[in-house]
Motif scaffolding. Structure first.
Motif, PDB file in Angstrom:
ATOM      1  N   HIS A  70     -32.964  -8.485   8.907  1.00  0.00           N
ATOM      2  CA  HIS A  70     -31.708  -8.090   9.546  1.00  0.00           C
ATOM      3  C   HIS A  70     -30.802  -7.359   8.557  1.00  0.00           C
ATOM      4  CE1 HIS A  70     -31.810  -9.850  13.611  1.00  0.00           C
ATOM      5  NE2 HIS A  70     -32.633 -10.734  13.087  1.00  0.00           N
ATOM      6  N   LEU A  71     -30.845  -7.763   7.291  1.00  0.00           N
ATOM      7  CA  LEU A  71     -30.047  -7.076   6.288  1.00  0.00           C
ATOM      8  C   LEU A  71     -30.564  -5.666   6.047  1.00  0.00           C
ATOM      9  CD1 LEU A  71     -29.398  -9.860   3.613  1.00  0.00           C
ATOM     10  CD2 LEU A  71     -27.725  -8.784   5.118  1.00  0.00           C
ATOM     11  N   VAL A  72     -31.874  -5.503   5.993  1.00  0.00           N
ATOM     12  CA  VAL A  72     -32.463  -4.190   5.733  1.00  0.00           C
ATOM     13  C   VAL A  72     -32.174  -3.228   6.882  1.00  0.00           C
ATOM     14  CG1 VAL A  72     -34.630  -2.918   5.486  1.00  0.00           C
ATOM     15  CG2 VAL A  72     -34.261  -5.028   4.194  1.00  0.00           C
ATOM     16  N   PHE A  73     -32.449  -3.646   8.106  1.00  0.00           N
ATOM     17  CA  PHE A  73     -32.246  -2.758   9.251  1.00  0.00           C
ATOM     18  C   PHE A  73     -30.773  -2.686   9.661  1.00  0.00           C
ATOM     19  CE2 PHE A  73     -36.741  -4.133   9.898  1.00  0.00           C
ATOM     20  CZ  PHE A  73     -37.330  -2.879   9.776  1.00  0.00           C
ATOM     21  N   ILE A 231     -38.423   0.958  -0.482  1.00  0.00           N
ATOM     22  CA  ILE A 231     -37.393  -0.048  -0.215  1.00  0.00           C
ATOM     23  C   ILE A 231     -37.244  -1.019  -1.380  1.00  0.00           C
ATOM     24  CG2 ILE A 231     -38.896  -1.746   0.889  1.00  0.00           C
ATOM     25  CD1 ILE A 231     -35.326  -0.766   1.987  1.00  0.00           C
ATOM     26  N   ARG A 232     -38.297  -1.215  -2.162  1.00  0.00           N
ATOM     27  CA  ARG A 232     -38.191  -2.127  -3.295  1.00  0.00           C
ATOM     28  C   ARG A 232     -37.224  -1.578  -4.340  1.00  0.00           C
ATOM     29  NH1 ARG A 232     -41.450  -6.361  -4.846  1.00  0.00           N
ATOM     30  NH2 ARG A 232     -41.198  -7.041  -7.008  1.00  0.00           N
ATOM     31  N   GLN A 233     -37.405  -0.306  -4.688  1.00  0.00           N
ATOM     32  CA  GLN A 233     -36.499   0.312  -5.651  1.00  0.00           C
ATOM     33  C   GLN A 233     -35.121   0.532  -5.035  1.00  0.00           C
ATOM     34  OE1 GLN A 233     -38.065   3.761  -7.651  1.00  0.00           O
ATOM     35  NE2 GLN A 233     -40.050   2.811  -8.050  1.00  0.00           N
ATOM     36  N   GLY A 234     -35.118   0.899  -3.755  1.00  0.00           N
ATOM     37  CA  GLY A 234     -33.837   1.089  -3.086  1.00  0.00           C
ATOM     38  C   GLY A 234     -33.041  -0.200  -3.020  1.00  0.00           C
ATOM     39  N   GLY A 235     -33.732  -1.309  -2.744  1.00  0.00           N
ATOM     40  CA  GLY A 235     -33.059  -2.592  -2.674  1.00  0.00           C
ATOM     41  C   GLY A 235     -32.510  -3.038  -4.013  1.00  0.00           C
ATOM     42  N   ALA A 236     -33.220  -2.714  -5.085  1.00  0.00           N
ATOM     43  CA  ALA A 236     -32.780  -3.111  -6.422  1.00  0.00           C
ATOM     44  C   ALA A 236     -31.516  -2.377  -6.846  1.00  0.00           C
ATOM     45  CB  ALA A 236     -33.892  -2.854  -7.432  1.00  0.00           C
ATOM     46  N   HIS A 237     -31.261  -1.199  -6.253  1.00  0.00           N
ATOM     47  CA  HIS A 237     -30.083  -0.413  -6.617  1.00  0.00           C
ATOM     48  C   HIS A 237     -28.981  -0.482  -5.562  1.00  0.00           C
ATOM     49  CE1 HIS A 237     -33.048   1.402  -9.380  1.00  0.00           C
ATOM     50  NE2 HIS A 237     -32.005   1.719 -10.111  1.00  0.00           N
ATOM     51  N   HIS A 238     -29.231  -1.229  -4.495  1.00  0.00           N
ATOM     52  CA  HIS A 238     -28.221  -1.327  -3.440  1.00  0.00           C
ATOM     53  C   HIS A 238     -27.012  -2.124  -3.940  1.00  0.00           C
ATOM     54  CE1 HIS A 238     -26.379  -2.322   0.441  1.00  0.00           C
ATOM     55  NE2 HIS A 238     -27.044  -1.288   0.915  1.00  0.00           N
ATOM     56  N   THR A 257     -39.922 -10.926  -1.156  1.00  0.00           N
ATOM     57  CA  THR A 257     -39.808 -11.385   0.234  1.00  0.00           C
ATOM     58  C   THR A 257     -39.910 -10.219   1.198  1.00  0.00           C
ATOM     59  OG1 THR A 257     -38.419 -13.249  -0.447  1.00  0.00           O
ATOM     60  CG2 THR A 257     -38.357 -12.621   1.876  1.00  0.00           C
ATOM     61  N   MET A 258     -39.288  -9.094   0.858  1.00  0.00           N
ATOM     62  CA  MET A 258     -39.387  -7.907   1.711  1.00  0.00           C
ATOM     63  C   MET A 258     -40.832  -7.427   1.802  1.00  0.00           C
ATOM     64  SD  MET A 258     -36.016  -5.536   1.069  1.00  0.00           S
ATOM     65  CE  MET A 258     -36.247  -5.339  -0.701  1.00  0.00           C
ATOM     66  N   ILE A 264     -41.491  -2.210   3.596  1.00  0.00           N
ATOM     67  CA  ILE A 264     -41.882  -1.466   2.397  1.00  0.00           C
ATOM     68  C   ILE A 264     -41.270  -0.062   2.371  1.00  0.00           C
ATOM     69  CG2 ILE A 264     -43.829  -0.610   1.030  1.00  0.00           C
ATOM     70  CD1 ILE A 264     -45.539  -2.796   2.381  1.00  0.00           C
ATOM     71  N   PHE A 265     -41.421   0.692   3.455  1.00  0.00           N
ATOM     72  CA  PHE A 265     -40.914   2.067   3.558  1.00  0.00           C
ATOM     73  C   PHE A 265     -41.260   2.875   2.296  1.00  0.00           C
ATOM     74  CE2 PHE A 265     -38.219  -0.218   6.588  1.00  0.00           C
ATOM     75  CZ  PHE A 265     -38.330   0.612   7.700  1.00  0.00           C
TER      76      PHE A 265
END
Length: 346
Positions: A70-73, A231-238, A257-258, A264-265
């Motif tokens: 839910h956080l990602v989308f 999304i892994r790298q994107g999430g780390a910089h969010h 967890t993602m 993955i995206f």
């Protein structure tokens, strides 16, 4: 002498009464808590609650992975609020029709079709059939795929639609499953299914054939704006991750967890297989996705296609203040897009 003694005794009694009164006042004042100590108590209590929540969030993410989806989308954040998506004219898109397409069983997608701005007078009062027939006129068609959060009615997305329409293109903007007024729940596979369905729907009505290659469908051209590598790298910089970067086990609780739940995206891996012309747009002051990710995507795509003509990247100076969603405001953007579209094979 008697008078003096009486006065002295009376004075002694008065001083004793005053002392007793002072003592009682002191006791009563000390019994009441001071405002400063009460404030400190609430501050400590609030700080404890914040710490408990901070520590609990990673464990909740791991235990209930649907939370991180839910956080990602962020599809539940349906901003702007109180907007009727079936009435795009309310957002000054008065040459736009709203429709619903069925990408698969049980999935209804809300889609806007905006015709070129030059046709806005002709479009008044026209039905869905007229809009569909207009796709076969040979005018370039843009399928606009927005990012996470909100709906197709978000102000910056409406801004992009206005820009593309003003250039003279058809624009089809959809809300993926679970977003806006579309039904279902979003998944990475589901979003891809919705996108491909709309692409095939447009192709069937534009009179052009779908191009295919061993790696999949080859679209005429792709423009990506403010995109991360994966999304892994994107999430780390969010910005959300900034609060937890130093948290022990950050990758395990959030990034792993993602991945384990198929979020993955992999834009970087997809570009290795893509053979369509590519235009990358990115603001240097993007506060959500750092521009170095756009540079990585550019290098990956250029290496995969082995051609400088196939891949182009245009950065926008940080002094312009566009951040993550403001590129549509740039006065040079129409010319940039127009030039790119002209290079595409008919």
């Amino acid at each position: 002498i008697k008078r003096l003694r009486m006065r002295k005794r009376t004075g002694d009694r008065d001083s004793k009464k005053q002392k007793t009164a002072r003592d009682e006042a002191g006791v009563s004042s000390s019994a009441q808590p001071r405002p400063s100590s009460r404030l400190l108590w609430w501050f400590k209590r609030g700080l404890l609650v914040v710490c408990v929540i901070y520590v609990s969030v990673p464990f909740m993410m791991r235990q209930f992975p649907d939370i991180i989806k839910h956080l990602v989308f962020s599809h539940r954040v349906r901003v702007p609020f109180f907007v009727n998506l079936s009435q795009p004219a309310d957002l000054y898109l008065n040459h736009t029709v709203n429709m619903y397409l069925k990408s698969e069983q049980g999935i209804s997608l809300g889609v806007w079709h905006t015709v070129p701005e030059s046709q806005w007078k002709e479009a008044q009062g026209k039905d869905l059939e007229w809009y569909q027939d207009s796709l076969g006129a040979g005018i370039p068609i843009i399928i606009y795929l927005h990012g996470n959060g909100g709906t197709r009615a978000a102000s910056h997305r409406v801004g992009v639609i206005h820009v593309l329409s003003a250039i003279g293109y058809h624009v089809l903007a959809l809300d993926y499953r679970g977003f806006g007024d579309s039904t279902g729940e979003p998944t990475e596979v589901g979003l891809t299914t919705d996108t491909l369905y709309l692409y095939q729907w447009v192709k069937a009505r534009s009179g052009s054939m779908t191009k295919r290659a061993p790696s999949g469908i080859v679209v005429d051209g792709v423009i990506i704006e403010g995109a991360y590598t994966n999304i892994r790298q994107g999430g780390a910089h969010h910005p959300f991750a900034w609060f937890y970067l130093k948290f022990p086990g950050f990758e395990y609780f959030f990034l792993d967890t993602m991945a384990e739940n198929n979020v993955i995206f992999p834009n970087d891996e997809n570009l290795k297989r893509m053979r369509s012309r590519l235009l990358i747009l990115h603001a240097e002051d993007d506060h959500i996705v750092p521009i170095h990710m756009a540079q990585q995507l550019y290098e990956i795509a250029q290496s995969a296609q082995n051609s400088e003509n196939q891949v182009k990247m245009i950065p926008f100076a940080g002094s312009l203040g566009y951040l993550h969603n403001g590129l549509y405001k740039d006065p040079h953007l129409p010319d940039i897009i127009r030039e790119f579209v002209h290079t595409l094979a008919p």
